[in-house]
Design an enzyme around this catalytic site. Structure first.
Site, PDB file in Angstrom:
ATOM      1  N   CYS A  51       0.805  -1.221   0.000  1.00  0.00           N
ATOM      2  CA  CYS A  51       0.000   0.000   0.000  1.00  0.00           C
ATOM      3  C   CYS A  51       0.836   1.269   0.000  1.00  0.00           C
ATOM      4  O   CYS A  51       0.355   2.324  -0.393  1.00  0.00           O
ATOM      5  CB  CYS A  51      -0.944   0.005   1.196  1.00  0.00           C
ATOM      6  SG  CYS A  51      -0.112   0.265   2.789  1.00  0.00           S
ATOM      7  N   CYS A  80      -0.873  -1.753   5.503  1.00  0.00           N
ATOM      8  CA  CYS A  80      -1.005  -3.195   5.255  1.00  0.00           C
ATOM      9  C   CYS A  80      -0.041  -4.039   6.076  1.00  0.00           C
ATOM     10  O   CYS A  80      -0.289  -5.221   6.297  1.00  0.00           O
ATOM     11  CB  CYS A  80      -0.828  -3.503   3.770  1.00  0.00           C
ATOM     12  SG  CYS A  80       0.867  -3.304   3.159  1.00  0.00           S
ATOM     13  N   CYS A 109       8.047   1.451   4.469  1.00  0.00           N
ATOM     14  CA  CYS A 109       7.571   2.221   3.311  1.00  0.00           C
ATOM     15  C   CYS A 109       7.406   3.691   3.648  1.00  0.00           C
ATOM     16  O   CYS A 109       7.401   4.541   2.751  1.00  0.00           O
ATOM     17  CB  CYS A 109       6.260   1.641   2.783  1.00  0.00           C
ATOM     18  SG  CYS A 109       4.832   1.941   3.850  1.00  0.00           S
ATOM     19  N   GLU A 160     -13.668 -21.987  -2.169  1.00  0.00           N
ATOM     20  CA  GLU A 160     -14.649 -20.936  -2.403  1.00  0.00           C
ATOM     21  C   GLU A 160     -15.995 -21.129  -1.705  1.00  0.00           C
ATOM     22  O   GLU A 160     -16.627 -20.133  -1.320  1.00  0.00           O
ATOM     23  CB  GLU A 160     -14.875 -20.785  -3.918  1.00  0.00           C
ATOM     24  CG  GLU A 160     -13.636 -20.302  -4.639  1.00  0.00           C
ATOM     25  CD  GLU A 160     -13.888 -20.001  -6.104  1.00  0.00           C
ATOM     26  OE1 GLU A 160     -13.382 -18.970  -6.587  1.00  0.00           O
ATOM     27  OE2 GLU A 160     -14.584 -20.797  -6.769  1.00  0.00           O
TER      28      GLU A 160
END
Length: 1287
Positions: free
Chosen positions: A67, A72, A97, A1232
């Protein structure tokens, strides 16, 4: 970060040149990474982040990024830094970051590589996370490990509650967090005996330091003679590190009118990006700015005291006169996350508010509430004391916040603050508030002096509710007349603005009033009626727990054995390589898309002149460069619409790719892309069509019929006559962004034979190979694609990665250089489509028991600007769910909107189909006043349907009936807190399709086995299952199996990995390969019955027996379509006064067959369910109605579930004795189906709101809760009204 820019603008920047040292200052910064010394000077751009340095200069790829805003946790590292006051070195987690590398002078930095790896042994945190199966795709794992590592480095073992509270800044889209939290809580000081028993033995995993021979800490000392100050020039800007107030003032004098920034934590860059800065002044080392002083009458905190330091100090204060600061500690814990609080400072937070008045600063709101004062120092040393409200309008040019003062308060003071957010942690406020009153006594509650009532999140200019402050002065606060008057006055004064993507003004206004009411209710519970008391407290989340119940058969091991993923340790140590971790090659360049900023119009001109003039920019490419091919959706691959790689003229959506900038670095490419000028033919933007409702109101060419079942009007009329009740309704469900932790990425390398090596984050290498070949006008055999793993997929990486691959390939061919592209999250969200939005309009007739006599449904699917990747077939099929569908008639249509072409997203179509029919079941129950479960049971089909039996079992093991009764009792007793329960069943028809190859090779030298297959490992545990199958069939140890990357040579023509099919199919292909090899070996085994495996292989090799076998699975194999059955119960609690909710418990029962790998399948179930929770509860996409641009493209404003949003009690059970004769090795798919069950949380919230609406409106008629059930939607549906705010 304390950040200011000069209020004066100048085109002439007169600033010092720090190429040579100033006084005794160093002209470069020095720090260590994992014990190795690094220096950073004028060879780097001034805004280079520590993350960029770690990855690109130190070449340590274990630390990830996603991000780039501290939201994140993928980038977390450990930093050991000297505190300027105590002079002690302290270790903390930071977001690499956000940390500028030039602010790291004197730091000891430890990355994931520095704490353990396969060569030196693993740190306990790494081994622990792997053992608990806390990894799936593994992209978030290094950040998770480093966050926990820093908790343990604090000098004392944290508690389980502290650990669970410390992961708000770490996102995981795969696991659902439960195994991660369990793994780390096992290391807590108060861990349960069960968790402690599961701990990895530290003696088995620690590493030895080469220097000392002792257990390694991962840190080595910084030289004692290292200069403390720094003054350097990067060519583009100056950096100066100051260590005293005198140095700081001197630096401010010297900046003149040059744009400058004071740097401490730099965390504001995660919210607002700064530009044009020419002077950076690092102020972290100034002792006076980091001191905390407590005297009898006041507390003074230096401006650069970090949020963590302030929180810990406030929590430790026990004196009555300062007891109120304990609430400040509680509130600071609600700000951001641990690494951000470790770096971010009080002055930095206030500085954001000063520069951006709309910022809902929690420090500003709470400190202004308690009457804090700021001491502001200027460049000549003069100090001015101001209130926080006055500070907002103060010219801060060449000034800084020296300190913050808090005064003592008497025993009759009461202070409380609130922060209401989209999720439990790491989210900025819809509204924050503080209330501080002094009373004459605590019986009559007469207000003495003017109280302080402060709100954030109302409007940029709004701070104090001054009218109500004046109104309440001298009044008895808990007097009914005073309360009525206060709310009337507050209602008049609150006039929130509306700036998208923020919540509506209606919600924020009513929420602000509700927070004042919560303050009143909590002030003196003895004066509050029992039914109202719950409104005075916040939701209290218990420590989370989980339970997993499944059977295994040891005779089948390693098949059916509950083991961690085979890549788990590599993921936890950062050694698992993703596309962007592939080392750079000489001459490599970086690419960035230029995206359209409006959804409609025609391109008149694209001018890259300014971008190309930037030093280091190599080239620009657009549609005219795609001379051979310009689509990534070829018709021969089944695509209805050919989507362009680069727009050739007519813009279809905001975020569409218009061109590609190529530069020497990624950061430069991204900056240059913003400099490309795009002109449109029409100066006025044609209003885009964003929603399905706009299309349906106007009909027209945007509606495309998809499928329709013929309707017999006479039969329908007959059914209408029989029906006891006819119900008409609609249900619209939103889109969802995949949020893969690894953004779309690609690396293309030209090779010696005019071929290209392509490394793409794709789930479909066959499509990528074809697109690249056609774009380059070369044979497919010249395109070598390889995928080791993906950092999450969920369908986002099926079609879309080929767009990147085609664009990068053309640039690579034209430049004859390697081209790398890693999309930032913002561009990733704008460029790519999301889960399809759908709408169901229906009419249903039912009998007295709620059994459906007839059902007519019409589905509308928001396909975006193209009709590709449609899952409508699955939507229609799964709409039947486990019910008698013989009387269902369904029609479906696709709708084009001016948004990105939507695409597959985990459980595509199936989730929406189940949601549609289950909402109808809920509506039937609501309209007929029947029990929702009774309605569901009345409508079950009887074709070999085990759902009734499974529901009975689930009710039994979950104690459903008793809990339901307690929920009813709770709701009857409480007006402002409500609980709800729901149960949803599922039938998931599972088909086999496509080609899935595998190759198994046995090596004669040692008998080990290598496997490559056509599937893509993306966290679902495919490689683990494949290895378990091979080891089981061949009868060899699991550790002798190695699964290789998928590629276009061994897996040519493989179909996409998706639909939960991949693991099943490649496991089948692997099984067949192994059986073929055993067949070849059998004659030798007959002659050598007592031979070892190696002897058998050696002998076979000597007889020239082929020890390599291939097989391609197809639906023609010995498998059949089967059903996956499941049911889930959710219990929730909702705060009606705020809209906040928590999931108290989820019980999920699923038929997983005989699991090939139970721990993997448990992880798949939990992860899918939690991803679905985000879909139904928190994830909302907002577009600009004028331009069509997506507005929430960041972790700052798009909120997936966090660690404290998952069920507090999460229990998963596999159905017993449920072997699947139609599947692969009697297993069933799990990736799923659980997402289909997740809508149970939405219905549970609706159930809670039903009680609240009955209290408010006097009836409990059916009300549909709009998904996602954000705090805003819940609050508005709960009908909280100030007229009902009584004691």
């Amino acid at each position: 970060m304390q950040c200011f820019r000069s209020s004066k603008k100048s085109n002439h920047h007169h600033h010092a040149d720090y190429a040579t040292p100033v006084n005794d200052a160093a002209n470069e910064v020095t720090f260590t990474i994992n014990g190795k010394t690094y220096k950073a000077g004028n060879g780097l751009p001034e805004d280079t982040s520590l993350n960029t340095f770690i990855r690109d200069v130190a070449s340590l790829k274990g630390t990830k990024f996603m991000c780039a805003e501290g939201g994140c946790g993928a980038c977390i590292v450990s930093a050991t830094v000297e505190h300027p006051v105590s002079k002690e070195r302290e270790t903390k987690a930071v977001n690499s970051c956000l940390v500028p590398v030039f602010s790291c002078h004197g730091w000891e930095i430890t990355t994931i590589e520095g704490i353990g790896n396969r060569m030196k042994g693993y740190h306990q945190t790494q081994a622990q996370l792997a053992k608990f199966n806390g990894t799936q795709c593994g992209y978030c794992s290094p950040g998770m490990v480093m966050n926990m590592y820093n908790l343990l480095e604090g000098g004392h073992a944290p508690t389980m509650a502290q650990i669970e509270n410390s992961f708000g800044g770490n996102l995981c889209r795969c696991t659902g967090y439960r195994p991660i939290l369990d793994a780390f809580k096992a290391l807590a000081s108060d861990a349960t005996p069960e968790l402690k028993a599961s701990c990895v033995d530290i003696e088995e995993v620690y590493k030895i330091c080469k220097k000392t021979g002792e257990r390694c800490s991962g840190k080595c000392s910084i030289p004692a003679d290292l200069p403390k100050s720094v003054a350097l020039s990067t060519g583009g800007a100056n950096w100066r590190k100051v260590n005293s107030l005198a140095e700081l003032r001197d630096a401010l004098v010297n900046v003149g009118e040059t744009p400058y920034k004071l740097v401490a934590g730099n965390t504001a860059e995660g919210v607002y990006k700064s530009e044009g800065i020419k002077e950076y002044i690092d102020v972290k080392g100034v002792p006076e700015l980091r001191s905390i002083d407590k005297k009898p009458g006041a507390i003074t905190l230096g401006g650069n005291v970090t949020l963590t330091e302030a929180m810990n100090f406030f929590a430790s204060v026990s004196e009555n006169e300062f007891k109120y600061v304990n609430q400040l500690a509680t509130h600071i814990d609600w700000i951001a996350n641990v690494p951000v609080r470790n770096a971010g400072t009080l002055a930095g937070n206030l500085s954001i508010k000063h520069a951006h008045h709309e910022f809902p600063s929690d420090i500003f709101t709470t400190f202004e509430t308690v009457g804090a004062k700021l001491n502001i120092m200027d460049a000549v040393g003069d100090v001015k004391t101001v209130t926080l409200a006055d500070y907002l309008v103060l010219d801060m040019n060449r000034k800084f916040i020296l300190s913050i003062e808090l005064s003592k308060k008497g025993e009759n003071h009461r202070f409380r603050s609130f922060k209401i957010t989209p999720r439990a942690q790491n989210a900025h406020a819809y509204v924050n508030a503080g209330f501080c009153f002094e009373f004459e006594d605590t019986k009559a509650w007469k207000v003495v002096g003017q109280p302080r009532i402060v709100f954030g999140g109302i409007a940029p200019s709004f701070t104090h509710a001054s009218n109500i402050e004046s109104y309440l002065t001298g009044k008895n606060l808990l007097d009914s007349a005073a309360i009525s008057g206060a709310f009337a006055e507050l209602g008049r004064q609150l006039n929130p603005d509306r700036v998208l993507p923020d919540a509506t003004a209606e919600y924020r206004k009513n929420l602000a009033q509700a927070l004042f009411y919560k303050f009143l209710l909590g002030l003196d519970p003895s004066k509050v009626s029992d039914s109202q008391k719950s409104g005075g407290t916040n939701l209290e989340r218990p420590l989370s727990t989980g339970k997993q119940d499944f059977d295994t058969d040891k005779s089948l091991y390693p098949l059916n054995e509950p083991i961690p993923k085979i890549e788990a340790l590599a993921q936890c140590s950062g050694e698992a390589e993703f596309v962007n971790d592939i080392p750079s090659v000489p001459g490599e360049v970086h690419a960035a898309f230029v995206l359209s900023t409006q959804a409609t119009g025609t391109i008149a001109n694209i001018d890259p002149t300014e971008a190309l003039a930037m030093p280091g920019v190599v080239g620009f490419f657009k549609h005219t460069d795609m001379v051979h091919y310009n689509t990534f959706t070829p018709p021969d691959f089944g695509y209805a619409d050919q989507e362009e790689i680069f727009c050739s003229g007519n813009v279809k959506y905001a975020g569409q790719a218009l061109g590609l900038v190529v530069a020497e670095t990624r950061e430069l490419a991204l900056k240059a892309a913003d400099k490309v000028k795009v002109e449109y033919k029409n100066s006025t933007i044609t209003k885009p069509v964003i929603s399905m409702s706009e299309v349906l109101q106007n009909a027209g060419s945007r509606i495309h019929p998809d499928d329709k079942e013929e309707e017999n009007e006479d039969e329908t009329a007959s059914h209408r006559t029989k029906a006891a009740k006819i119900i008409k309704g609609d249900f619209e469900i939103p889109k969802q962004y995949h949020l893969t932790m690894e953004n779309q990425s690609c690396l293309v390398l030209p090779k010696e034979d005019d071929s290209f090596d392509v490394f793409s984050t794709t789930q479909w290498i066959d499509l990528g190979q074809a697109v690249v070949a056609r774009c380059l006008d070369i044979k497919a055999s010249k395109v070598n694609m390889s995928v080791r793993r993906l950092g999450g997929g969920y369908g986002a990486k099926i079609t879309r990665p080929s767009q990147l691959a085609g664009a990068c390939a053309v640039a690579s061919q034209k430049l004859n250089r390697a081209v790398r592209m890693v999309m930032p999250m913002t561009a990733n969200m704008e460029l790519a489509g999301k889960r399809f939005g759908l709408r169901n309009e229906y009419e249903v007739g039912v009998d007295e028991k709620g059994k459906i006599e007839y059902l007519q449904a019409k589905f509308f699917q928001d396909s975006g600007c193209n009709l590709n990747d449609s899952p409508l077939r699955s939507t229609r099929e799964h709409f039947n769910n486990c019910y008698d569908s013989t009387k269902f008639k369904v029609e479906s249509q696709q709708i084009r909107t001016d948004t990105a072409s939507n695409t597959w997203c985990r459980a595509p179509g199936t989730t929406e189909g189940v949601a549609f029919i289950e909402e109808i079941m809920e509506r039937i129950a609501g309209e007929t006043k029947l029990d929702p479960l009774a309605v569901r049971l009345a409508n079950l089909h009887n074709n070999d349907n085990p759902i009734a039996e499974m529901i009975a079992e689930l009710k039994r093991i979950s104690d459903f009936d008793a809990r339901r009764a307690k929920v009813n009792e709770f709701n009857a007793a409480n007006r402002w807190k409500k609980r709800g329960m729901s149960l949803v069943p599922m039938q998931y028809p599972f088909d086999f399709w496509g080609n899935h190859p595998a190759i198994v090779s046995i090596y004669q030298s040692d008998g080990s086995v290598a496997i490559s297959h056509g599937g893509i490992e993306m966290g679902q545990g495919m490689n683990t299952k494949v290895a378990q199958v091979a080891a089981h069939i061949l009868g060899v140890p699991l550790d002798s199996i190695s699964v290789k990357p998928s590629n276009t040579l061994t897996s040519a023509n493989a179909i996409v990995t998706g639909g939960s099919l991949g693991s099943e199919a490649v496991s089948y292909a692997t099984m067949q390969c192994c059986k073929e090899l055993l067949k070849r070996l059998q004659p030798i085994k007959d002659k050598m019955p007592n031979a070892s495996w190696l002897e058998l292989i050696k002998n076979a090799h000597g007889k020239q027996i082929d020890l390599v076998a291939t097989y391609m699975f197809t639906p023609k194999d010995n498998v059949k379509r089967y059903n996956i059955w499941g049911a889930a119960i959710a219990e929730v609690e909702v705060d009606i006064l705020t809209g906040e909710k928590q999931i108290l418990r989820v019980d999920l029962l699923e038929d997983a067959g005989q699991s090939m790998s139970p721990m993997v399948d448990i992880g798949q179930i939990e992860g899918a369910f939690v991803m679905g929770m985000g879909y139904w509860l928190t994830e909302e996409l907002i577009h600009d109605p004028t331009t069509g641009r997506l507005l929430n493209t960041r972790t700052w404003n798009y909120k997936v579930p966090g660690a404290k949003d998952i069920p507090a009690d999460f229990r998963v059970t596999f159905r017993k004795n449920a072997k699947n004769p139609d599947g692969v090795l009697q297993s069933k798919a799990t990736g799923e189906p659980p997402l289909n069950l997740s809508i149970v949380v939405l219905f549970a919230v609706s159930d809670a709101l039903r009680s609240a609406r009955k209290d408010a409106a006097g009836d409990d008629k059916y009300h549909q809760l709009k998904p996602p059930a954000t705090a805003e939607h819940i609050f508005l549906a709960g009908l909280a009204d100030p007229k009902d705010f009584k004691l």
